[in-house]
Write an enzyme that holds these catalytic residues in place. Structure first.
Site, PDB file in Angstrom:
ATOM      1  N   SER A  22       0.836  -1.212   0.000  1.00  0.00           N
ATOM      2  CA  SER A  22       0.000   0.000   0.000  1.00  0.00           C
ATOM      3  C   SER A  22       0.866   1.257   0.000  1.00  0.00           C
ATOM      4  CB  SER A  22      -0.887   0.021   1.252  1.00  0.00           C
ATOM      5  OG  SER A  22      -1.795  -1.049   1.227  1.00  0.00           O
ATOM      6  N   ARG A 121     -13.754  -7.253 -10.739  1.00  0.00           N
ATOM      7  CA  ARG A 121     -13.890  -6.662  -9.402  1.00  0.00           C
ATOM      8  C   ARG A 121     -14.703  -5.371  -9.456  1.00  0.00           C
ATOM      9  NH1 ARG A 121      -8.262  -6.758  -6.410  1.00  0.00           N
ATOM     10  NH2 ARG A 121      -9.647  -6.209  -4.681  1.00  0.00           N
ATOM     11  N   SER A 166     -13.254   0.812   3.160  1.00  0.00           N
ATOM     12  CA  SER A 166     -12.287   0.494   2.106  1.00  0.00           C
ATOM     13  C   SER A 166     -11.319   1.650   1.929  1.00  0.00           C
ATOM     14  CB  SER A 166     -13.020   0.232   0.782  1.00  0.00           C
ATOM     15  OG  SER A 166     -12.130   0.401  -0.297  1.00  0.00           O
ATOM     16  N   GLN A 168      -9.265   1.878  -0.412  1.00  0.00           N
ATOM     17  CA  GLN A 168      -9.188   2.222  -1.835  1.00  0.00           C
ATOM     18  C   GLN A 168     -10.279   3.224  -2.197  1.00  0.00           C
ATOM     19  OE1 GLN A 168      -9.137  -1.564  -3.889  1.00  0.00           O
ATOM     20  NE2 GLN A 168      -7.060  -2.026  -3.203  1.00  0.00           N
ATOM     21  N   ASP A 314      -6.585  -8.412   4.592  1.00  0.00           N
ATOM     22  CA  ASP A 314      -5.787  -9.214   3.652  1.00  0.00           C
ATOM     23  C   ASP A 314      -5.155 -10.433   4.311  1.00  0.00           C
ATOM     24  OD1 ASP A 314      -6.377  -7.448   1.640  1.00  0.00           O
ATOM     25  OD2 ASP A 314      -4.555  -6.267   1.899  1.00  0.00           O
ATOM     26  N   ARG A 345     -12.224 -14.950  -1.754  1.00  0.00           N
ATOM     27  CA  ARG A 345     -11.336 -15.601  -0.777  1.00  0.00           C
ATOM     28  C   ARG A 345     -12.072 -16.464   0.238  1.00  0.00           C
ATOM     29  NH1 ARG A 345      -6.861 -10.718  -0.191  1.00  0.00           N
ATOM     30  NH2 ARG A 345      -5.740 -11.302  -2.091  1.00  0.00           N
TER      31      ARG A 345
HETATM   32  C1  S3P Z   1      -5.525  -1.485  -0.035  1.00  0.00           C
HETATM   33  C2  S3P Z   1      -6.753  -1.541   0.549  1.00  0.00           C
HETATM   34  C3  S3P Z   1      -7.486  -2.798   0.798  1.00  0.00           C
HETATM   35  C4  S3P Z   1      -6.575  -4.011   0.681  1.00  0.00           C
HETATM   36  C5  S3P Z   1      -5.680  -3.939  -0.517  1.00  0.00           C
HETATM   37  C6  S3P Z   1      -4.803  -2.705  -0.440  1.00  0.00           C
HETATM   38  C7  S3P Z   1      -4.887  -0.177  -0.225  1.00  0.00           C
HETATM   39  O1  S3P Z   1      -8.508  -2.937  -0.158  1.00  0.00           O
HETATM   40  O2  S3P Z   1      -7.352  -5.191   0.618  1.00  0.00           O
HETATM   41  O3  S3P Z   1      -4.849  -5.074  -0.584  1.00  0.00           O
HETATM   42  O4  S3P Z   1      -3.674  -0.118  -0.506  1.00  0.00           O
HETATM   43  O5  S3P Z   1      -5.580   0.844  -0.103  1.00  0.00           O
HETATM   44  P1  S3P Z   1      -9.978  -2.308   0.060  1.00  0.00           P
HETATM   45  O6  S3P Z   1      -9.861  -0.837   0.058  1.00  0.00           O
HETATM   46  O7  S3P Z   1     -10.780  -2.811  -1.111  1.00  0.00           O
HETATM   47  O8  S3P Z   1     -10.446  -2.877   1.364  1.00  0.00           O
END
Ligand code: S3P
Length: 429
Positions: A22, A121, A166, A168, A314, A345
């Site tokens: 990340s 996705r 999330s 992301q 994760d 998963r």
């Molecule tokens: C991440 C956020 C997580 C994680 C991914 C990396 C990030 O996803 O599962 O491996 O770097 O912001 P989500 O935001 O979909 O939960």
């Protein structure tokens, strides 16, 4: 590629954990949008982060990659230029979702796509708030799936109440907020990883967090930084579980990221009876890090749910392996998000563990694992192209009664290219 794994006689030694995925992604993104150079050490040279490097190079950013460090020659918030082809994010959800927020506010158009997994996705979760900011994004299947076409345009600041925890989604909105006047804010149901907030602050953005709300002020001047990427606790999770469940093990893991939004794995393993100690704690760029020592221990089952889930989202596949070796039942709830990761998963972990003779029930929102029975020999598991399933099943295989095979093992290169060599280097001979 098929990997045969023999049972382990114990893992011992010191391991340098690969860089945090990340933080590595964000260091390239924010370095590109900053003025001046950003120097990055500890970067994760895995496929996902290299997809982010490729994306920003294609938008005119010079990025020097050597074994020791990466230097990003940033061109400021408005320095990106239109790529002359579509952007291929490979397997990386972080790349496609975070750069959607950046690209929505550019003065040019882009098309984003990726591999078979990424094109399945959900992208609606970022397209919805970005559209509310005025973004012009279209996608396949009624604007829910990649490829995405983004027509850069002027954006307005919003407050977004996200239905999912999330990072992301949160990050996509905050990054779009860099291109809008005033404050853009996001509230999420539970706190997800906050690397975007910490790193944007270190680059000079005005950004504030309170509880589960983060807000950023538009049009900042970002300045290049020196970034030390800590080891990825999501990767450390594999040796942490292996060291716990394989008798006779003692592992020292150096420089692991210990941001509290990510340390759920340590809390859960300790709760299950693991022997893990933390030393040399320090902070760099707002990110906590330290060294971990794990020794084998007898584990027992537990329940994992609620606000804990985003802090270990994760790591659930490898926690499930720990649960399979723990005495008693482990239940995982509130983990619906696992269905939309690199693979589903909940299903892929259950299928993998069942190959070892473990009793696993897939619940609507998680898993129920009956632990404590020895993991059987001759298991054949598939990674389903998912790096975390490949590594989790490797750990199960090391703890099993006889050899196992993992198909599509090459998926590990997404986040830990030297995973198998590194683990083999710890084997007691
Ligand atoms: C991440 C956020 C997580 C994680 C991914 C990396 C990030 O996803 O599962 O491996 O770097 O912001 P989500 O935001 O979909 O939960």
């Amino acid at each position: 590629m098929k990997q045969r794994i023999e049972p382990s006689r114990g893992l011992r030694g010191t391991l340098t954990i690969p860089g945090d995925k990340s933080i590595s992604h964000r260091s390239i993104m924010f370095g590109s949008l900053a003025e001046g150079d950003t120097e990055i050490t500890g970067f994760l040279y895995g496929d996902d982060c290299l997809s982010t490097v490729g994306a920003f190079r294609s938008m005119g950013i010079a990025i020097d990659v050597t074994d020791e460090k990466i230097v990003v020659h940033g061109k400021g918030l408005h320095g990106l230029t239109e790529p002359d082809n579509y952007i291929d994010v490979g397997n990386s959800g972080t790349t496609i979702r975070l750069i959607s927020g950046i690209l929505a506010g550019q003065a040019f158009n882009t098309v984003l796509t990726g591999d078979d997994s990424i094109r399945k996705r959900p992208m609606g979760r970022v397209m919805k708030p970005l559209s509310a900011m005025g973004a012009k994004i279209t996608g396949r299947k009624n604007n829910t799936l990649a490829p995405l076409a983004i027509e850069g345009t002027a954006l307005q600041a919003i407050h977004y109440d996200s239905p999912v925890a999330s990072a992301q989604v949160k990050s996509a909105v905050l990054l779009a907020g860099l291109y809008a006047d005033g404050w853009t804010s996001v509230t999420e149901p539970s706190l997800s990883r906050n690397h975007t907030e910490l790193m944007l602050k270190s680059f000079g953005a005005e950004i504030e967090s309170e509880g589960t709300t983060a807000r950023v002020k538009g049009n900042p001047q970002l300045k290049g930084q020196i970034i030390e990427v800590p080891g990825d606790i999501s990767s450390a999770a594999y040796p942490l579980v292996a060291g716990s469940i394989i008798p006779g093990s003692e592992l020292h893991l150096k420089n692991v990221g210990l941001n509290p939004t990510r340390t759920g794995i340590i809390d859960v393993l300790l709760d299950m009876g693991a022997d893990i100690t933390i030393s040399n704690e320090r902070t760099s760029g707002g990110e906590k890090m330290g060294d971990l020592t794990v020794r084998s221990a007898k584990l027992h089952g537990t329940t994992i749910a609620g606000d804990l889930i985003p802090r270990l989202v994760d790591e659930i596949p490898v926690i499930a392996v720990a649960a399979a070796c723990a005495e008693g039942v482990t239940e995982i709830h509130d983990a619906q998000e696992l269905k939309v990761k690199e693979s589903n998963r909940l299903e892929t972990v259950a299928q993998g563990l069942r190959a070892f003779g473990c009793e696993v029930e897939v619940l609507d929102d998680g898993l129920r694992i009956a632990g404590g029975k020895p993991l059987q020999a001759d298991a054949v598991c598939n990674s389903f192209g998912d790096h975390r399933i490949a590594m989790s099943m490797t750990i199960a295989a090391l703890a099993a009664e006889g050899a196992a095979e993992i198909e599509q093992f090459e998926a590990v290169s997404v986040s830990w290219p030297s995973f198998w060599a590194d683990i083999q280097g710890l084997e007691v001979k």
